[in-house]
Design a protein around this motif. Structure first.
Motif, short mmCIF file in Angstrom:
data_model
loop_
_atom_site.label_atom_id
_atom_site.label_comp_id
_atom_site.label_asym_id
_atom_site.label_seq_id
_atom_site.Cartn_x
_atom_site.Cartn_y
_atom_site.Cartn_z
N LEU A 19 -15.62 -7.93 1.67
CA LEU A 19 -15.47 -9.38 1.49
C LEU A 19 -15.17 -10.06 2.81
O LEU A 19 -15.69 -11.14 3.11
N GLN A 20 -14.33 -9.43 3.65
CA GLN A 20 -14.02 -10.01 4.95
C GLN A 20 -15.27 -10.05 5.83
O GLN A 20 -15.50 -11.03 6.56
N GLY A 62 -17.45 -1.16 -2.75
CA GLY A 62 -16.24 -1.28 -3.54
C GLY A 62 -16.35 -2.38 -4.59
O GLY A 62 -17.30 -3.16 -4.65
N ALA A 63 -15.33 -2.44 -5.45
CA ALA A 63 -15.30 -3.44 -6.51
C ALA A 63 -13.86 -3.63 -6.94
O ALA A 63 -13.01 -2.76 -6.74
N LEU A 64 -13.58 -4.79 -7.52
CA LEU A 64 -12.27 -5.06 -8.10
C LEU A 64 -12.36 -4.69 -9.58
O LEU A 64 -13.01 -5.39 -10.36
N GLN A 65 -11.71 -3.60 -9.95
CA GLN A 65 -11.90 -3.01 -11.28
C GLN A 65 -10.85 -3.52 -12.25
O GLN A 65 -9.74 -2.98 -12.32
N ALA A 66 -11.20 -4.56 -12.99
CA ALA A 66 -10.28 -5.06 -14.02
C ALA A 66 -10.16 -4.07 -15.17
O ALA A 66 -9.11 -3.96 -15.80
N ALA A 69 -19.32 6.74 2.30
CA ALA A 69 -18.29 5.78 2.70
C ALA A 69 -18.90 4.62 3.49
O ALA A 69 -18.46 3.48 3.37
N LEU A 70 -19.93 4.91 4.29
CA LEU A 70 -20.54 3.86 5.10
C LEU A 70 -21.27 2.85 4.23
O LEU A 70 -21.26 1.65 4.53
N LEU A 79 -8.91 2.52 -8.47
CA LEU A 79 -8.64 1.09 -8.35
C LEU A 79 -8.24 0.73 -6.93
O LEU A 79 -8.76 -0.23 -6.34
N ALA A 80 -7.30 1.48 -6.35
CA ALA A 80 -6.81 1.17 -5.00
C ALA A 80 -7.91 1.34 -3.96
O ALA A 80 -8.09 0.49 -3.08
N GLU A 81 -8.67 2.44 -4.05
CA GLU A 81 -9.72 2.69 -3.07
C GLU A 81 -10.83 1.65 -3.15
O GLU A 81 -11.31 1.14 -2.13
N ASN A 82 -11.24 1.31 -4.37
CA ASN A 82 -12.28 0.30 -4.52
C ASN A 82 -11.80 -1.07 -4.09
O ASN A 82 -12.58 -1.86 -3.53
N ALA A 83 -10.53 -1.37 -4.32
CA ALA A 83 -10.00 -2.66 -3.89
C ALA A 83 -10.01 -2.77 -2.37
O ALA A 83 -10.36 -3.80 -1.80
N ARG A 84 -9.61 -1.67 -1.69
CA ARG A 84 -9.63 -1.69 -0.22
C ARG A 84 -11.06 -1.86 0.30
O ARG A 84 -11.32 -2.64 1.22
N ALA A 85 -12.00 -1.12 -0.29
CA ALA A 85 -13.39 -1.23 0.16
C ALA A 85 -13.95 -2.62 -0.12
O ALA A 85 -14.67 -3.19 0.71
#
Length: 539
Positions: A199-200, A143-147, A138-139, A188-194
């Motif tokens: 990104l921030q 993550g990734a935005l999975q289209a 986790a550290l 999808l949700a977990e990777n989007a959060r990561a």
């Protein structure tokens, strides 16, 4: 300084160490297997535990000290095997390992009196290593935005529609389709959060190398734009498929079939309770999926929030790039100036040089009406005057006649010429005006005079088509089961769209330079809300 947990004393090796004997300085023995993380030589303890986990994957239960010593990485391997033996004994005391007498190599009576042990993982030690593995994963996760996951979700929802239409749905097919659907959605949700979290941190430049950021900024922005387009086009389709499933009234049947199949392996006396718990889990998963893509009263869909956050990240990234370019161009940056000044202070050879640098940097000079120059300072250094000397008794200081005449000690030179940047500002204004005209033309092209069909749009240019897709995605995201009409506004508040479903089964086709856009026909009314437009004034 934080106290380090004391390593357990070396156990009496005439008796096997019991795995239940665990001591922990905090007083909670349940967490003793984690004590090796803060003890001295924690890196060696971690390597030893990884060696046992690797051995378990090869179905090796017991390891001898020499086996552990050989399995350690060469760069971290102690020269003496005794260090490994001591580490093994400490881990036994904490409860990570269990020691048993090694009688397999006894060939004489004297060998029974020698301390020979074999070691294996305890249940607590294995659980601690699994927890640490999850923590490390986790550290380091970005993550990734999975289209691709969006396409998979559409496929599984269509499969569920086919299964639900059957008179007697197949439990195996229903369970497999729901399992695949929820698995892809959770990924999808977990990777989007990561990804949004990383990104921030990139936007804030926390833990990010500036050169690396500048190297991949263009690819990152293109990546965000591509995912946003996929989320707009596929998010509305997913919301509609979810609505169709819920409208059929067969969703509960599919969830119960999946729950019954999942609880089939439960103990006989727990079958009913296991099935109820499984159904509750499936219902919660479906509610999470629906909330992610479908907006409800007073709550926006998570997909829409993600789209807005990704859209907002693009100008923030561009602002960071602009700020970094300004720093590189040598513009004023107070933090960079102070860091440079601190480096200069560190490089000064003596205290006198540091005082000169201080006076030059912060302008801590004497009163401006006194002529204190290098000669004056040298004279005072040669003939010092005590600070308690009255002014009347001290040697007088000479005042510049020019200061008495003009009020200024220094001669004022010609003012610096101001660089004319009107041409660059004109170019920027021309580009901004052209973009504003293109956006206004796209809004005018989409604005309808009353209600019309989607098929009446016929053909759209790239700018108008992109704006149309965003409007269509916003409206479909608010669609709920049982609704026939929805009204929503764009994120920037400049357009309003009213969408009404048709029951005649007709199809709309819109031609674009990139291809043909086809879908079910709807009644649509698009209004331009910008001030000064005729539609706005009519409203």
């Amino acid at each position: 300084m934080t106290p380090q947990p004391a390593e357990p004393a070396e156990p009496d090796r005439t008796e096997p160490a019991e795995s239940s004997v665990r001591t922990e300085p905090s007083g909670n023995p349940a967490y003793a297997p984690f004590a090796h993380l803060t003890a001295p030589n924690s890196a060696l303890y971690r390597d030893v535990m990884r060696a046992f986990l690797t051995a378990k994957e090869r179905f090796a239960v017991h390891l001898r000290p020499e086996d552990v010593h050989a399995a350690l990485p060469s760069e971290h391997r102690p020269a003496a095997p005794d260090a490994v033996v001591k580490a093994l004994d400490s881990l036994v005391g904490w409860g990570n390992l269990r020691a048993d007498p090694d009688t397999s190599r006894v060939t004489a009576i004297e060998d029974f009196y020698r301390r020979r042990f074999i070691y294996q993982l305890t249940q607590a030690g294995e659980a601690a290593e699994q927890a640490l593995s999850v923590y490390d994963e986790a550290l380091g996760r970005r993550g990734a935005l999975q289209a691709v996951a969006l396409h998979d979700i559409v496929t599984q929802l269509r499969a569920l529609l086919v299964i639900a239409a059957e008179d007697e749905p197949d439990p195996a097919k229903a369970h497999l389709a729901l399992s695949t659907l929820t698995s892809r959605f959770e990924a999808l949700a977990e990777n989007a959060r990561a990804f949004m979290g990383s990104l921030q941190r990139t936007i804030d430049l926390h833990g990010v190398e500036v050169e690396v950021f500048l190297a991949y900024k263009d690819r990152l922005i293109q990546y965000l734009e591509r995912f946003i387009q996929d989320l707009i086009s596929l998010g509305g389709r997913i919301a509609r498929l979810i609505g169709e499933l819920e409208e059929q009234g067969r969703l509960g049947v599919l969830l119960r079939l999946a729950a019954a199949r999942e609880a089939a392996d439960a103990a006989p006396d727990e079958t009913e309770s296991a099935e109820a718990r499984a159904y509750a889990r499936w219902a919660a998963k479906w509610a999470g999926l629906s909330a992610w893509f479908v907006s409800a009263d007073g709550r926006e869909a998570q997909a829409r929030l993600l789209r807005g956050r990704a859209l907002g990240a693009i100008p923030q990234l561009l602002a960071v790039v602009r700020q970094l370019n300004e720093r590189r161009a040598g513009r004023s940056d107070r933090s960079a100036d102070f860091r440079t000044l601190a480096r200069w202070f560190a490089e000064t050879p003596d205290a006198e040089a540091r005082h000169r640098l201080w006076r030059a940097a912060f302008g801590l000079y004497p009163a401006r009406h006194l002529t204190v120059d290098a000669d004056t300072l040298a004279d005072r250094a040669a003939r010092p005057v005590a600070t308690s000397t009255p002014w009347a008794e001290a040697e007088p200081l000479r005042i510049s006649p020019q200061l008495r005449r003009t009020g200024s000690y220094e001669r004022r030179g010609k003012p610096r010429k101001v660089q004319d940047r009107s041409e660059q500002r004109g170019q920027l204004a021309e580009i901004a005006a052209k973009q504003a005209e293109e956006i206004a033309a796209a809004r005018a092209r989409l604005a309808t005079d009353g209600t019309t069909r989607l098929s009446a749009l016929r053909e759209l240019d790239p700018m108008a088509f992109g704006l149309f897709l965003r409007l269509l995605g916003d409206s479909l995201a608010t669609w709920r089961p049982g609704m026939t009409t929805t009204v929503t506004t764009s994120n920037d508040g400049t357009m309003e769209i009213r969408l009404t479903a048709l029951t005649d089964g007709s199809t709309a086709e819109i031609r674009t330079p990139g291809g043909l856009f086809r879908g079910p026909d709807h009644l649509v009314e698009i209004t331009d809300l910008t001030p000064g437009t005729p539609a706005r004034e009519a409203r």
